[in-house]
Design a protein around this motif. Structure first.
Motif, mmCIF file in Angstrom:
data_model
loop_
_atom_site.group_PDB
_atom_site.id
_atom_site.type_symbol
_atom_site.label_atom_id
_atom_site.label_comp_id
_atom_site.label_asym_id
_atom_site.label_seq_id
_atom_site.Cartn_x
_atom_site.Cartn_y
_atom_site.Cartn_z
ATOM 1 N N MET A 89 25.586 0.762 -9.162
ATOM 2 C CA MET A 89 24.997 0.979 -7.726
ATOM 3 C C MET A 89 24.687 -0.411 -6.934
ATOM 4 N N ALA A 90 23.965 -1.057 -7.583
ATOM 5 C CA ALA A 90 23.503 -2.632 -6.930
ATOM 6 C C ALA A 90 24.063 -3.787 -8.319
ATOM 7 N N THR A 91 23.874 -5.060 -6.895
ATOM 8 C CA THR A 91 23.671 -6.330 -7.571
ATOM 9 C C THR A 91 22.217 -6.736 -7.753
ATOM 10 N N SER A 92 21.572 -7.325 -8.234
ATOM 11 C CA SER A 92 20.247 -7.696 -8.807
ATOM 12 C C SER A 92 20.715 -9.506 -8.690
ATOM 13 N N ASN A 93 19.888 -10.078 -7.505
ATOM 14 C CA ASN A 93 20.020 -10.975 -6.723
ATOM 15 C C ASN A 93 18.056 -11.689 -7.407
ATOM 16 N N GLU A 94 18.504 -12.571 -7.942
ATOM 17 C CA GLU A 94 17.314 -12.836 -8.391
ATOM 18 C C GLU A 94 16.346 -14.161 -7.332
ATOM 19 N N GLY A 95 15.002 -14.095 -6.649
ATOM 20 C CA GLY A 95 14.492 -14.333 -5.822
ATOM 21 C C GLY A 95 15.115 -13.251 -4.193
ATOM 22 N N SER A 96 16.165 -12.414 -3.888
ATOM 23 C CA SER A 96 15.544 -11.926 -3.308
ATOM 24 C C SER A 96 16.872 -10.255 -2.785
ATOM 25 N N LYS A 97 17.386 -10.179 -1.989
ATOM 26 C CA LYS A 97 17.253 -8.578 -2.222
ATOM 27 C C LYS A 97 18.294 -8.321 -1.969
ATOM 28 N N ALA A 98 18.477 -6.724 -2.930
ATOM 29 C CA ALA A 98 19.568 -6.793 -3.875
ATOM 30 C C ALA A 98 21.034 -5.990 -3.044
ATOM 31 N N THR A 99 21.661 -6.281 -3.797
ATOM 32 C CA THR A 99 22.640 -5.856 -2.927
ATOM 33 C C THR A 99 23.127 -4.008 -2.910
ATOM 34 N N TYR A 100 23.291 -3.525 -2.684
ATOM 35 C CA TYR A 100 23.323 -1.516 -2.952
ATOM 36 C C TYR A 100 25.011 -1.349 -2.255
ATOM 37 N N GLU A 101 25.648 -0.717 -3.552
ATOM 38 C CA GLU A 101 26.848 -0.074 -3.759
ATOM 39 C C GLU A 101 26.746 0.892 -2.311
ATOM 40 N N GLN A 102 27.499 1.187 -1.796
ATOM 41 C CA GLN A 102 27.994 2.482 -0.685
ATOM 42 C C GLN A 102 27.089 3.953 -1.434
ATOM 43 N N GLY A 103 25.996 4.491 -0.566
ATOM 44 C CA GLY A 103 26.241 5.829 -1.358
ATOM 45 C C GLY A 103 25.280 5.878 -2.120
ATOM 46 N N VAL A 104 24.643 4.535 -2.218
ATOM 47 C CA VAL A 104 23.430 4.105 -3.785
ATOM 48 C C VAL A 104 22.013 3.790 -2.806
ATOM 49 N N GLU A 105 20.563 5.165 -2.626
ATOM 50 C CA GLU A 105 19.938 4.983 -2.267
ATOM 51 C C GLU A 105 18.932 3.612 -2.442
ATOM 52 N N LYS A 106 18.877 2.684 -1.499
ATOM 53 C CA LYS A 106 17.847 1.300 -2.201
ATOM 54 C C LYS A 106 16.535 1.650 -1.909
ATOM 55 N N ASP A 107 16.120 3.431 -1.084
ATOM 56 C CA ASP A 107 14.900 3.267 -1.251
ATOM 57 C C ASP A 107 14.601 3.945 -2.233
ATOM 58 N N LYS A 108 15.383 4.964 -2.890
ATOM 59 C CA LYS A 108 15.091 5.171 -3.950
ATOM 60 C C LYS A 108 15.009 4.480 -5.716
ATOM 61 N N PHE A 109 16.342 3.886 -5.352
ATOM 62 C CA PHE A 109 16.620 2.769 -6.530
ATOM 63 C C PHE A 109 16.102 1.796 -6.372
ATOM 64 N N LEU A 110 14.379 1.244 -6.663
ATOM 65 C CA LEU A 110 14.204 0.049 -6.666
ATOM 66 C C LEU A 110 14.702 -1.122 -7.088
ATOM 67 N N ILE A 111 14.756 -2.244 -6.292
ATOM 68 C CA ILE A 111 15.804 -3.348 -7.142
ATOM 69 C C ILE A 111 14.320 -4.386 -7.288
ATOM 70 N N ASN A 112 14.020 -5.190 -8.989
ATOM 71 C CA ASN A 112 13.252 -6.032 -8.332
ATOM 72 C C ASN A 112 13.645 -7.182 -9.172
ATOM 73 N N HIS A 113 13.920 -8.609 -8.922
ATOM 74 C CA HIS A 113 14.428 -9.655 -9.450
ATOM 75 C C HIS A 113 13.993 -10.752 -9.277
ATOM 76 N N ALA A 114 12.713 -10.802 -10.165
ATOM 77 C CA ALA A 114 10.781 -11.520 -9.718
ATOM 78 C C ALA A 114 11.363 -12.893 -10.302
ATOM 79 N N SER A 115 12.253 -12.870 -11.544
ATOM 80 C CA SER A 115 12.596 -13.856 -12.616
ATOM 81 C C SER A 115 14.206 -14.064 -12.494
#
Lengths: 119, 108
Positions: free
Chosen positions: A47-73
């Protein structure tokens, strides 16, 4: 060996509510974590690649506003399924690789998965 | 074309049989390769990495052919406990892609 802990293991929620899933690397640091979804009898789909301290990278077709990812640490990434609907019912799995021992040959460790059922 | 393709099976074999799974990948720049095992309703777990020279771990043998972009897994002397779905995984730049998996059932 390295362990990835995912919580909760299962959740049932009402349509329209939001659900948060946590993924923790217990004994290593993970600058990158991955979120997958698996429907019955199908393969894991990234679905997505979660990067610490930055925005996640979403795969095509995956809604970023629906699937919120946070990688705070370096040990925690969260996936929030917002306004869940029955079609979001699935098995969600996170994975992480040890940034310290990294290298392309390093295996990925998976969380136990979260079985989400939206009613 | 899918990035990673596997024969979905199912493979139904008797105990003691030898079974082979194949996997092809489309990105020639792929860097590392794995076989994972997934039991029903569980997370995938690493079975073995796949090296260019081929590698063996007990009853399991994995081989890689970069020229043909082909990976294989051979299971000898199948056990009931080998029943699971076997996932071919291809990695490039920390981007791991999974095949659809091959379902194996070993019967008494």
């Amino acid at each position: 060996g390295a362990v990835v802990s995912q919580h909760p293991s299962w959740v049932i929620c009402k349509s329209g509510t939001s659900v948060k899933i946590e993924c923790r690397s217990l004994d290593f640091q993970a600058t990158t974590m991955f979120w997958y979804r698996q429907f019955p009898k199908q393969s894991l789909m990234l679905m997505a690649t979660s990067n610490e301290g930055s925005k996640a990278t979403y795969e095509q077709g995956v809604e970023k506003d629906k699937f919120l990812i946070n990688h705070a640490s370096l040990t925690l990434s969260t996936l929030t399924v917002t306004s869940a609907h029955p079609e979001d019912s699935s098995f969600y799995i996170c994975s992480a690789r040890d940034a310290g021992t990294g290298g392309e040959g390093t295996e990925a460790f998976f969380g136990q998965g979260t079985r989400l059922t939206v009613v | 074309r899918k990035e990673v393709e596997q024969d979905p099976g199912p493979f139904n074999v008797p105990e003691g049989a030898t079974v082979a799974f194949n996997c092809t990948y489309s990105n020639s720049a792929s860097q590392s390769f794995f076989w994972y095992r997934q039991d029903c309703r569980k997370e995938p777990k690493l079975l073995m990495s796949v090296y260019s020279s081929g590698n063996e771990d007990g009853r399991f043998t994995a081989q890689l052919n970069r020229a043909s972009q082909y990976i294989s897994l051979l299971i000898r002397d199948s056990k009931l406990s080998d029943s699971a779905t076997y996932l071919c995984v291809v990695n490039r730049n920390n981007d791991m892609r999974f095949g659809a998996g091959t379902r194996l059932t070993v019967k008494p």
